[in-house]
Design a protein around this motif. Structure first.
Motif, PDB file in Angstrom:
ATOM      1  N   UNK D  31      -3.407   7.657 -16.550  1.00 18.43           N
ATOM      2  CA  UNK D  31      -3.610   7.782 -15.100  1.00 18.43           C
ATOM      3  C   UNK D  31      -4.554   8.937 -14.822  1.00 18.43           C
ATOM      4  N   UNK D  32      -5.266   8.797 -13.724  1.00 16.69           N
ATOM      5  CA  UNK D  32      -6.193   9.855 -13.365  1.00 16.69           C
ATOM      6  C   UNK D  32      -5.485  11.197 -13.206  1.00 16.69           C
ATOM      7  N   UNK D 109     -19.090  12.023  -3.829  1.00 20.66           N
ATOM      8  CA  UNK D 109     -17.721  11.765  -3.323  1.00 20.66           C
ATOM      9  C   UNK D 109     -17.093  10.681  -4.183  1.00 20.66           C
ATOM     10  N   UNK D 110     -15.762  10.685  -4.272  1.00 16.91           N
ATOM     11  CA  UNK D 110     -15.102   9.640  -5.067  1.00 16.91           C
ATOM     12  C   UNK D 110     -15.190   8.281  -4.387  1.00 16.91           C
ATOM     13  N   UNK D 111     -15.128   7.246  -5.205  1.00 14.66           N
ATOM     14  CA  UNK D 111     -15.205   5.874  -4.694  1.00 14.66           C
ATOM     15  C   UNK D 111     -13.926   5.127  -5.030  1.00 14.66           C
ATOM     16  N   UNK D 132     -16.413   0.902 -15.298  1.00 15.32           N
ATOM     17  CA  UNK D 132     -17.680   1.194 -15.950  1.00 15.32           C
ATOM     18  C   UNK D 132     -18.712   1.805 -15.021  1.00 15.32           C
ATOM     19  N   UNK D 133     -18.477   1.690 -13.737  1.00 16.83           N
ATOM     20  CA  UNK D 133     -19.406   2.276 -12.761  1.00 16.83           C
ATOM     21  C   UNK D 133     -18.947   3.651 -12.296  1.00 16.83           C
ATOM     22  N   UNK D 134     -17.832   4.117 -12.870  1.00 17.97           N
ATOM     23  CA  UNK D 134     -17.388   5.465 -12.564  1.00 17.97           C
ATOM     24  C   UNK D 134     -16.647   5.632 -11.260  1.00 17.97           C
ATOM     25  N   UNK D 135     -16.094   4.557 -10.732  1.00 13.17           N
ATOM     26  CA  UNK D 135     -15.351   4.736  -9.480  1.00 13.17           C
ATOM     27  C   UNK D 135     -14.043   5.474  -9.779  1.00 13.17           C
ATOM     28  N   UNK D 136     -13.490   6.148  -8.776  1.00 14.34           N
ATOM     29  CA  UNK D 136     -12.266   6.920  -8.961  1.00 14.34           C
ATOM     30  C   UNK D 136     -11.070   6.006  -9.187  1.00 14.34           C
TER      31      UNK D 136
END
Lengths: 373, 373, 373, 373
Positions: D31-32, D109-111, D132-136
């Motif tokens: 988890x993040x 900013x986070x997505x 893979x696109x780095x979203x949060x």
């Protein structure tokens, strides 16, 4: 993914195709009715979709199912309906389902293909594709997720009807999608010859009569189909042209019989079967997540549908086994399947139970008469 | 306020009364059915209540109205229903209405008296009083304001049925009161001989069939009445015993005709009249506050109902005048009243309009065929 | 049944009464506000009504309850609300309840008396009677049973406001009665000085803000009270003037504390109590039929409410015992009652349970970090 | 369509990626939160999607819009929400939107990327792609079209959470999709570390408090976001971590201000802005089909959104022009846009109107005092 790739030739459907914009119908006519096609009528089966072990569409089983249904008397086939879980298929899968069904049907019965896609442009592309596969018409569900006003529902269907190369039917299912109200139906029927019918799954007879009263004076070719077999016979008795009924996946013989009996004016006999199909319908509808109960019923007729796309918990899978045994008992009473080895518990409508309760009731009444109670 | 004070003798209803607890029925029986009374059937009019200038019940007009209805063929009378605005009367007024109606009917037709009061004790007192007036049965609406669970609905009706000196019918009107579900109806029908029927105003045919399937095996004497005349003919066609229909205040001849036609098995003719009564019903139901549209309709038949108890703004009063003119046009088509002097605008179902639209449609189709469009 | 018969003199409420039409307020003013009366504010208890063994209103217990509540800090009393089951009382009983409450309160706190009767005429008679008992204002629920349009809701309240001898508050409870929408509230507030506030039981903060935005610029004296204590603190934080909350029958100390904390701007502390009252409210609201859970709670505080007027099955009575034990545990945590002898099962919010689950969760997360899971 | 093809490198988001199954986050954490990522908080804009003349996504305008929002203080971006009309995009377009937004945001900013697809398998593929696109995190709306039971809602999210390579938030929007109830949320939060929050668009504060009470004792890292800015400030005041609010497309400065004021404990000032944003929100929500009013608002801020994908009638287009003028007047009061040249009609909350009405009211009250009225 086109009809052609399946070795399917549209000529099989008995239609000569000329022109380019309106593929699938002769260029000399726009609406099917104007081309001599008959009004939609009878029972169209909203096809369940079998899946294989890997969760892919099981095409051989789908073909076997389609032919089995046709042999048992369904008047038409309706792929990509709610029963077909069109929202759980990808856009590609929806095309494939129609292609396979059209190819297997080989013109034996007309096809009404669910063509709703993400937006009008995509929907029109699907209409083009299905026209090319020789389907009789497409069915477009009212916009869902967002709940739209009547004006927007009109705008949506109007845009499609204006540009569709193929006849279309409206699909009103207010429990899942934006409702289509009577003035909107009349407006669409009055302005767009391409709109040739409506499937209504509300089960509301008053609403059906209101639609008929509003549209029939304008359009004798407009078909009214009910999607709620809990009231199939009454709907046919008041003048519906047919139905698209999930139960016809399971008991195509019975839905056909109800249709034939009402056409013959034998309402009393039709109602006997109606009460029986209501029991079956309720047993497939309420205790399961839709359409899994219908899948369970069709499995009892000998088809393999595989796991559905909506995940189930282990508790749900255990429930499903028990509920399917109940379905088997109901279907056994129809003499369509064997009774389960473990036997059948009495159901509410069965004579045995009722007799006991009725005896108790009579005794109580007698005791009352005698002043004992 | 008792029947006697109105010069009414219960013997007129053809019943011998002995005993004291169960006034109104012979002591040798508890339920009407056990006493040889027939099952409730036919059209019972849920009576509108006329008021005089001072806002009091206009008894002479109520009497005149009752006799007019009986002469026009209603099978029974149902004072203190929703149409009778029972919630807007005082407890005393409700008693008075039943007393006047029973006295005027003089046993010519059976009476089903709405007996719901503030609580079970008061309701039972009303049952006692109405039994003493010779009514055939009472009707008890499900608990309203608070929305109760099925268990509480059962407890409520059970307590009344256990202690009532008179037969009672359940009244299911889910848009206004706690719903009565099928298991609860079966439970009450199975346990309490006093419960002899249900009036259902949901208009849901599947629900009606579910009730019949659940109760009829136990109780052949149990009556199913529909309160939703939008589907009166279909309800009768599927086996309902009758209806309690607000429209029968306005067109008693027509609701009677629909009943007779369905009994005779003439479903096609019944449906013709059904479509016409649906138009009238919708015109009285939707644009008005219930039951003011029915009051407006009955006024056109020559009765004075006075101002209702729900206040109206001047805008509403102006609307009422315009809407009443529409009702007059519909009733004129039935040849029951004169057309208004100012004439009638074409309505959606009228041939004239439809012809224009149909011609336009045919022309468009023809132009399409010729490739012009 | 008048105040006088209870030995109650209106002078006790500190008001000189002159004139005849507007009894209960000085003839030199029409609205309370214009007479120097303060705007309604604080927590008004919608009083539960105790009954004796025979099902009659238990007046001594009602008096004891009223004084207990006043001593525990409620700002006002609200007899004949939904919690007071006004629909299950007779018209005479409703009068009696207000008379007893007014007499017992002796002007210590203001009274807001529910005055809705069968129709406008009866309601106005109740307003007259309550004005004569010295109540601060009456509360009128929107028309129920029939669901009325905004125009009719306006006509109804307008007719009452135009003729009432006493200030009145609107009562919006859309789950039970016709909704009162924002334009109607603004219209009534703008036209009738007699309309001095609204009690809203929707629990919808956006709706409350819309009402405030529409009415406050016109009427600084108009009070906004919430009837949904699930959101009491948030409602007070956004600017409500108070509440009429069923829970204040059970924990008057806590609803008072929440009010005081928000007035003092201590929102964080108010929210702590809000979360606790939410648990209690949910435990009294959902598993019981309203308002029986609140009655069960108040019984735990030492009052005898007797059997309610809605009958219960034996299954329901058994459930009630178990559910009341849960309530006792929650109230014990407030240190307002003793814990039950049998002890308390852990509840969802209790530390013990949560610790176990949190430990499990932390272990799982740790195992994941280490790649074991 | 992958991040890489846009020249976007995930390292920009400050995350080192190892391992293979869990792409997008280090293999040493699942988890993040366990990886040191902070809990979601603040205002995430559910992005409107601009289209060009041909109805394709207008990528340059989308980029310009994204940067404009970031510059005006939004805390995060939420593509493919209901405001982003994810159901009207194709599966390919949904991917493209996230890719463009992630690339333009460049980690500023986070997505939170909406990842709901036709079924679980497709949804998991989208999760992979977005990881893979780095979203949060991804946001998954509850199953829609079919209305599922809580057990099925649990099964659905459980299956996704068990297999997702990226953190996910639940999205509860009961007006459009199957509701997610409190026990289900607690169950999911307790079993799946990947489930890190919920966006709730019900606007129901009691429901929000019930969720917090059920989940917070288990999961201090679980975020509660409101999607209903009609109650943004109250939701923040009771403890929400933030919001995903359509209005932040139009007035990002104001939603940010409300967030900052509540964090600072300045509730009074926050409420002033809340009342103003409520007026704007209502004006964008009710008279338009969602989300067209928000598109109209954002156009006034200088962006070109093109025609939406839901067709409009000419009557609707005319209405839109008039309604947009009202929006312009409201936004002008915020001093964010110019007033329209044609001027602004007074609105309900404006001082001028209110003054007139208040004067009238005061005069009436005065006249009453003097006995003239």
């Amino acid at each position: 993914m086109q009809g052609a790739s399946l070795g399917y030739s549209r000529q099989r459907a008995g239609q000569t195709v000329r022109g380019n914009r309106h593929r699938g119908v002769p260029s000399t006519c726009v609406t099917g009715y104007a081309c001599g096609l008959t009004k939609l009528h009878g029972i169209f089966t909203p096809l369940l979709v079998p899946q294989d072990e890997r969760g892919q569409i099981n095409e051989p089983e789908l073909r076997r199912f389609v032919s089995w249904l046709i042999e048992r008397g369904v008047h038409g086939l309706y792929p990509n309906g709610s029963t077909g879980e069109f929202t759980r298929l990808t856009a590609e899968e929806r095309r494939r389902v129609v292609a396979v069904v059209a190819d297997e049907a080989r013109g034996r019965v007309p096809i009404l293909a669910g063509a709703a896609e993400a937006n009008v442009k995509e929907t029109l592309a699907a209409c083009e594709a299905y026209a090319g596969m020789g389907v009789r018409a497409v069915a477009i569900v009212a916009p869902f997720y967002y709940k739209l006003t009547p004006e927007s529902v009109y705008a949506y269907f109007g845009e499609i009807a204006r540009n569709s190369p193929i006849d279309l039917t409206l699909y009103n299912i207010p429990m899942f999608a934006s409702p289509i109200d009577v003035p909107t139906i009349r407006r669409l029927a009055g302005e767009f010859p391409r709109v040739i019918g409506i499937k209504d799954s509300s089960g509301d007879l008053a609403f059906m009569m209101r639609m008929m009263a509003a549209v029939r004076p304008l359009r004798s070719d407009f078909a009214f189909l009910t999607g709620w077999e809990a009231v199939l016979a009454p709907m046919l008795m008041i003048g519906c042209d047919g139905g698209t009924n999930a139960s016809s996946n399971v008991v195509p013989e019975i839905t056909r019989r109800i249709f034939d009996l009402t056409v013959a004016g034998n309402h009393q006999e039709a109602m006997k079967w109606q009460f029986r199909i209501l029991e079956l319908f309720d047993a497939m509808l309420f205790p399961f997540e839709f359409p899994d109960g219908f899948r369970a019923g069709a499995e009892l007729r000998g088809f393999h549908f595989g796991r559905g796309r909506q995940p189930q918990t282990s508790a749900q899978r255990a429930d499903r086994t028990a509920l399917t045994a109940v379905l088997q008992c109901i279907l056994a009473d129809f003499e369509l399947v064997e009774r389960p080895a473990a036997g059948c518990a009495p159901r509410i409508r069965q004579v045995e139970t009722d007799k006991v309760e009725q005896v108790v009731f009579e005794v109580m009444r007698e005791l009352e008469k005698r002043g004992v109670l």
